[in-house]
Design a protein around this motif. Structure first.
Motif, PDB file in Angstrom:
ATOM      1  N   SER A 101       0.816  -1.224   0.000  1.00 40.69           N
ATOM      2  CA  SER A 101       0.000   0.000   0.000  1.00 40.69           C
ATOM      3  C   SER A 101       0.845   1.268   0.000  1.00 40.69           C
ATOM      4  O   SER A 101       0.511   2.239  -0.657  1.00 40.69           O
ATOM      5  CB  SER A 101      -0.891   0.059   1.250  1.00 40.69           C
ATOM      6  OG  SER A 101      -1.654  -1.101   1.417  1.00 40.69           O
ATOM      7  N   LEU A 102       1.912   1.259   0.794  1.00 38.12           N
ATOM      8  CA  LEU A 102       2.662   2.504   1.006  1.00 38.12           C
ATOM      9  C   LEU A 102       4.167   2.309   0.823  1.00 38.12           C
ATOM     10  O   LEU A 102       4.703   1.231   1.122  1.00 38.12           O
ATOM     11  CB  LEU A 102       2.415   3.029   2.429  1.00 38.12           C
ATOM     12  CG  LEU A 102       0.969   3.413   2.809  1.00 38.12           C
ATOM     13  CD1 LEU A 102       0.886   3.751   4.295  1.00 38.12           C
ATOM     14  CD2 LEU A 102       0.474   4.587   1.980  1.00 38.12           C
ATOM     15  N   ILE A 103       4.792   3.401   0.381  1.00 36.12           N
ATOM     16  CA  ILE A 103       6.265   3.430   0.325  1.00 36.12           C
ATOM     17  C   ILE A 103       6.726   4.287   1.495  1.00 36.12           C
ATOM     18  O   ILE A 103       6.204   5.391   1.701  1.00 36.12           O
ATOM     19  CB  ILE A 103       6.754   4.111  -0.965  1.00 36.12           C
ATOM     20  CG1 ILE A 103       6.180   3.394  -2.187  1.00 36.12           C
ATOM     21  CG2 ILE A 103       8.287   4.142  -1.011  1.00 36.12           C
ATOM     22  CD1 ILE A 103       6.491   4.111  -3.499  1.00 36.12           C
ATOM     23  N   LYS A 104       7.666   3.796   2.232  1.00 41.73           N
ATOM     24  CA  LYS A 104       8.202   4.561   3.361  1.00 41.73           C
ATOM     25  C   LYS A 104       9.664   4.887   3.078  1.00 41.73           C
ATOM     26  O   LYS A 104      10.414   4.009   2.636  1.00 41.73           O
ATOM     27  CB  LYS A 104       8.119   3.757   4.668  1.00 41.73           C
ATOM     28  CG  LYS A 104       6.734   3.703   5.278  1.00 41.73           C
ATOM     29  CD  LYS A 104       5.732   2.802   4.634  1.00 41.73           C
ATOM     30  CE  LYS A 104       6.129   1.368   4.559  1.00 41.73           C
ATOM     31  NZ  LYS A 104       5.069   0.526   3.935  1.00 41.73           N
ATOM     32  N   LEU A 105      10.034   6.125   3.344  1.00 39.30           N
ATOM     33  CA  LEU A 105      11.433   6.542   3.188  1.00 39.30           C
ATOM     34  C   LEU A 105      11.981   6.954   4.536  1.00 39.30           C
ATOM     35  O   LEU A 105      11.293   7.614   5.314  1.00 39.30           O
ATOM     36  CB  LEU A 105      11.558   7.773   2.286  1.00 39.30           C
ATOM     37  CG  LEU A 105      10.938   7.786   0.894  1.00 39.30           C
ATOM     38  CD1 LEU A 105      11.309   9.095   0.192  1.00 39.30           C
ATOM     39  CD2 LEU A 105      11.436   6.616   0.079  1.00 39.30           C
ATOM     40  N   VAL A 106      13.204   6.572   4.790  1.00 38.54           N
ATOM     41  CA  VAL A 106      13.934   7.121   5.938  1.00 38.54           C
ATOM     42  C   VAL A 106      15.258   7.623   5.393  1.00 38.54           C
ATOM     43  O   VAL A 106      15.940   6.906   4.656  1.00 38.54           O
ATOM     44  CB  VAL A 106      14.201   6.044   7.016  1.00 38.54           C
ATOM     45  CG1 VAL A 106      15.113   6.596   8.109  1.00 38.54           C
ATOM     46  CG2 VAL A 106      12.904   5.566   7.655  1.00 38.54           C
ATOM     47  N   TYR A 107      15.568   8.863   5.674  1.00 39.80           N
ATOM     48  CA  TYR A 107      16.883   9.367   5.249  1.00 39.80           C
ATOM     49  C   TYR A 107      17.475  10.228   6.345  1.00 39.80           C
ATOM     50  O   TYR A 107      16.773  10.778   7.190  1.00 39.80           O
ATOM     51  CB  TYR A 107      16.799  10.122   3.912  1.00 39.80           C
ATOM     52  CG  TYR A 107      15.857  11.295   3.870  1.00 39.80           C
ATOM     53  CD1 TYR A 107      14.504  11.104   3.620  1.00 39.80           C
ATOM     54  CD2 TYR A 107      16.312  12.596   4.061  1.00 39.80           C
ATOM     55  CE1 TYR A 107      13.618  12.180   3.561  1.00 39.80           C
ATOM     56  CE2 TYR A 107      15.444  13.682   3.995  1.00 39.80           C
ATOM     57  CZ  TYR A 107      14.093  13.457   3.753  1.00 39.80           C
ATOM     58  OH  TYR A 107      13.231  14.519   3.709  1.00 39.80           O
ATOM     59  N   SER A 108      18.773  10.299   6.322  1.00 40.68           N
ATOM     60  CA  SER A 108      19.445  11.029   7.387  1.00 40.68           C
ATOM     61  C   SER A 108      20.143  12.250   6.815  1.00 40.68           C
ATOM     62  O   SER A 108      20.573  12.251   5.660  1.00 40.68           O
ATOM     63  CB  SER A 108      20.493  10.130   8.047  1.00 40.68           C
ATOM     64  OG  SER A 108      21.420   9.691   7.083  1.00 40.68           O
ATOM     65  N   SER A 109      20.179  13.262   7.642  1.00 38.53           N
ATOM     66  CA  SER A 109      21.003  14.400   7.260  1.00 38.53           C
ATOM     67  C   SER A 109      22.010  14.587   8.372  1.00 38.53           C
ATOM     68  O   SER A 109      21.728  14.322   9.543  1.00 38.53           O
ATOM     69  CB  SER A 109      20.160  15.655   7.072  1.00 38.53           C
ATOM     70  OG  SER A 109      19.489  15.968   8.258  1.00 38.53           O
TER      71      SER A 109
ATOM     72  N   GLU B 169       5.176   3.458  14.218  1.00 36.00           N
ATOM     73  CA  GLU B 169       4.428   2.311  13.716  1.00 36.00           C
ATOM     74  C   GLU B 169       4.746   1.843  12.290  1.00 36.00           C
ATOM     75  O   GLU B 169       5.107   0.692  12.096  1.00 36.00           O
ATOM     76  CB  GLU B 169       2.936   2.642  13.829  1.00 36.00           C
ATOM     77  CG  GLU B 169       2.576   4.012  13.225  1.00 36.00           C
ATOM     78  CD  GLU B 169       1.133   4.432  13.412  1.00 36.00           C
ATOM     79  OE1 GLU B 169       0.481   3.924  14.325  1.00 36.00           O
ATOM     80  OE2 GLU B 169       0.658   5.292  12.622  1.00 36.00           O
ATOM     81  N   GLY B 170       4.594   2.711  11.312  1.00 38.38           N
ATOM     82  CA  GLY B 170       4.711   2.273   9.921  1.00 38.38           C
ATOM     83  C   GLY B 170       6.123   2.278   9.376  1.00 38.38           C
ATOM     84  O   GLY B 170       6.358   1.869   8.247  1.00 38.38           O
ATOM     85  N   PHE B 171       7.062   2.721  10.183  1.00 34.56           N
ATOM     86  CA  PHE B 171       8.423   2.906   9.659  1.00 34.56           C
ATOM     87  C   PHE B 171       9.403   1.826  10.124  1.00 34.56           C
ATOM     88  O   PHE B 171      10.612   1.990   9.957  1.00 34.56           O
ATOM     89  CB  PHE B 171       8.954   4.291  10.048  1.00 34.56           C
ATOM     90  CG  PHE B 171       8.311   5.401   9.254  1.00 34.56           C
ATOM     91  CD1 PHE B 171       8.659   5.606   7.920  1.00 34.56           C
ATOM     92  CD2 PHE B 171       7.343   6.213   9.818  1.00 34.56           C
ATOM     93  CE1 PHE B 171       8.073   6.622   7.176  1.00 34.56           C
ATOM     94  CE2 PHE B 171       6.743   7.226   9.081  1.00 34.56           C
ATOM     95  CZ  PHE B 171       7.108   7.432   7.753  1.00 34.56           C
ATOM     96  N   LEU B 172       8.891   0.752  10.703  1.00 31.02           N
ATOM     97  CA  LEU B 172       9.806  -0.278  11.228  1.00 31.02           C
ATOM     98  C   LEU B 172      10.701  -0.841  10.123  1.00 31.02           C
ATOM     99  O   LEU B 172      11.920  -0.934  10.276  1.00 31.02           O
ATOM    100  CB  LEU B 172       9.013  -1.424  11.866  1.00 31.02           C
ATOM    101  CG  LEU B 172       7.987  -1.082  12.952  1.00 31.02           C
ATOM    102  CD1 LEU B 172       7.410  -2.348  13.553  1.00 31.02           C
ATOM    103  CD2 LEU B 172       8.621  -0.219  14.017  1.00 31.02           C
ATOM    104  N   GLY B 173      10.086  -1.224   9.015  1.00 33.94           N
ATOM    105  CA  GLY B 173      10.842  -1.828   7.916  1.00 33.94           C
ATOM    106  C   GLY B 173      11.862  -0.867   7.339  1.00 33.94           C
ATOM    107  O   GLY B 173      13.019  -1.230   7.105  1.00 33.94           O
ATOM    108  N   ALA B 174      11.439   0.365   7.121  1.00 35.43           N
ATOM    109  CA  ALA B 174      12.352   1.358   6.527  1.00 35.43           C
ATOM    110  C   ALA B 174      13.507   1.651   7.478  1.00 35.43           C
ATOM    111  O   ALA B 174      14.661   1.790   7.067  1.00 35.43           O
ATOM    112  CB  ALA B 174      11.585   2.635   6.201  1.00 35.43           C
TER     113      ALA B 174
END
Ligand SMILES: Nc1ncnc2c1ncn2[C@@H]1O[C@H](COP(=O)(O)OP(=O)(O)OP(=O)(O)O)[C@@H](O)[C@H]1O
Ligand SMILES: CC(C)(CO)[C@@H](O)C(=O)NCCC(=O)O
Length: 381
Positions: free
Chosen positions: A37-45, A358-363
């Motif tokens: 359903s959703l794409i999750k992004l995690v990025y660092s600065s 919640e939704g960002f565990l995988g990312a």
């Protein structure tokens, strides 16, 4: 949404990361989780000059938490950023990555060390499905990381490093839970995405996916869309606030003439059959309010997941169940239904807890996997 990051990337007090191409607050790494359903992004600065300054924190529109744990070492100042997109609008996601040049992040040290500078960590089914699209539109390869590995890594990271992260939801009140990291395992992780995965977690990288169900967030959104003509998930969720599930659900009292069925522990207000009232009334779909449909649907799916989760916790003698996945969306009725189901079936023995991210565990798990490769070594270099 942003998170101040410690993430184990400590440097000796006087060491410096030298990069001619980096300015302050530059994106360093990107990880993606592409789900059904959703794409999750995690990025660092990374900010090379200072810690997360207060002014910046205040100006952030999104949530910001600072990981627990103090250190005698100066930590490379970093900040995690979170974003999500509907998988069906993957082009918006690609545009976002391009506009912020997220896919270029990390190339500074990769160049120095001669690694493949054009690979980003990716998990979820879409890491396979959309690999060609990423290559074509962004010129990057997706370095695939297993979805279950990532869910567990993300969950363990949050539970151990980020406080407050886990909370209970009882009688309309959120209460943060103190996690004793020496007494964290075993626990059951229930990730409610499009489908639901139930994972028994015994340690870092030690886990087993013990169950799952296809009746999950995708079911709620899919059926809800068909039944209510809602155009967005948020709209459907919003409707549920104003609905009354008793209009459609058949209650024990409807069957038992208003009385409880005490002998088997059911009160007259318990649901005997979700959507059951619809069979006995001479009504068409249009005769029901979308609000009531949404509420019944949300209740049915949350209750079912709560019950299956409890049964799996019982199977393995687990007392703690952590719920993640974007189906939850911090929604009061969802969390209440899940909590009540777990409490009811376990007779108060097991506890439902929810994760703020919640939704960002995988990312997050995919992001963390940089560490086990070049990321950590190079950062501390
Ligand atoms: N803005 C939104 N748009 C669509 N669905 C949403 C939205 N917000 C929350 N949801 C819910 O979250 C679910 C997706 O959750 P999540 O992103 O955790 O899973 P996923 O990775 O897409 O699925 P899977 O892991 O099964 O492939 C949707 O099915 C829906 O129920
Ligand atoms: C197939 C996955 C793992 C993809 O994220 C997820 O949607 C899921 O756990 N579905 C439930 C499948 C089942 O166990 O019946």
């Amino acid at each position: 949404m942003e998170v101040g990051m410690q993430g184990g990337r400590l440097v000796e007090p006087d060491s410096k990361i030298v990069s001619p191409t980096l300015s302050a607050d530059e994106v360093s790494h990107l990880a993606v989780d592409i789900g059904g359903s959703l794409i999750k992004l995690v990025y660092s600065s990374i900010n090379h000059n200072s810690g997360i300054d207060d002014k910046e924190k205040k100006s952030s529109k999104e949530c910001s938490v600072v990981p627990n744990g103090s250190s005698n070492y100066p930590v490379i100042c970093g900040r995690l950023h979170f974003a999500k997109f509907e998988t069906s609008k993957i082009n918006d996601c690609v545009e976002f990555i391009l506009s912020k040049q997220l896919h270029r992040g990390g190339s500074w040290h990769h160049e120095t060390f001669g690694n493949d500078k054009k690979a980003i960590k990716a998990t979820g089914g879409g890491a396979y499905k959309f690999a060609d699209l990423f290559k074509e539109k962004l010129g990057v390869s997706l370095d695939k990381v297993d979805e279950m590995d990532c869910l567990v890594a993300g969950s363990n990271f949050l539970l151990k490093e980020v406080h407050p992260e886990a909370f209970t939801y009882i009688d309309g009140r959120e209460e943060y839970v103190q996690i004793d990291i020496n007494d964290l395992y075993p626990y059951l992780l229930v990730n409610i995405g499009s489908g639901v995965s139930m994972i028994k977690v015994d340690g870092d990288g030690k886990f087993e996916r013990v169950s799952g169900t296809s009746v999950g967030g995708g079911t709620f959104w899919g059926l809800g869309k068909l039944l209510t003509k809602c155009k967005s998930f948020d709209e459907l969720l919003e409707l549920s606030h104003k609905g009354n599930n008793r209009v459609i659900d058949m209650l024990v009292g409807d069957i038992y003439g208003g009385t409880d069925y005490t002998k088997i522990g059911l009160s007259s207000t318990n649901i005997a059959s979700s959507f059951g009232k619809a069979i006995s009334e001479n009504k068409e779909l249009e005769d029901y309010r979308p609000e009531d449909i949404s509420r019944s649907l949300l209740r049915m799916i949350s209750n079912n997941i709560g019950q299956i989760s409890y049964l799996n916790a019982l199977r393995f003698g687990l007392k703690r169940i952590f719920f993640g996945g974007f189906f939850i969306r911090g929604h009061a009725y969802t969390m209440d239904t899940i909590s009540v189901a777990v409490n009811f079936w376990s007779k108060g023995e097991a506890k439902a807890m929810f994760l703020r991210h919640e939704g960002f565990l995988g990312a997050l798990g995919a992001f963390r996997s940089y560490e086990s490769h070049s990321f950590d070594a190079n950062m501390t270099h």
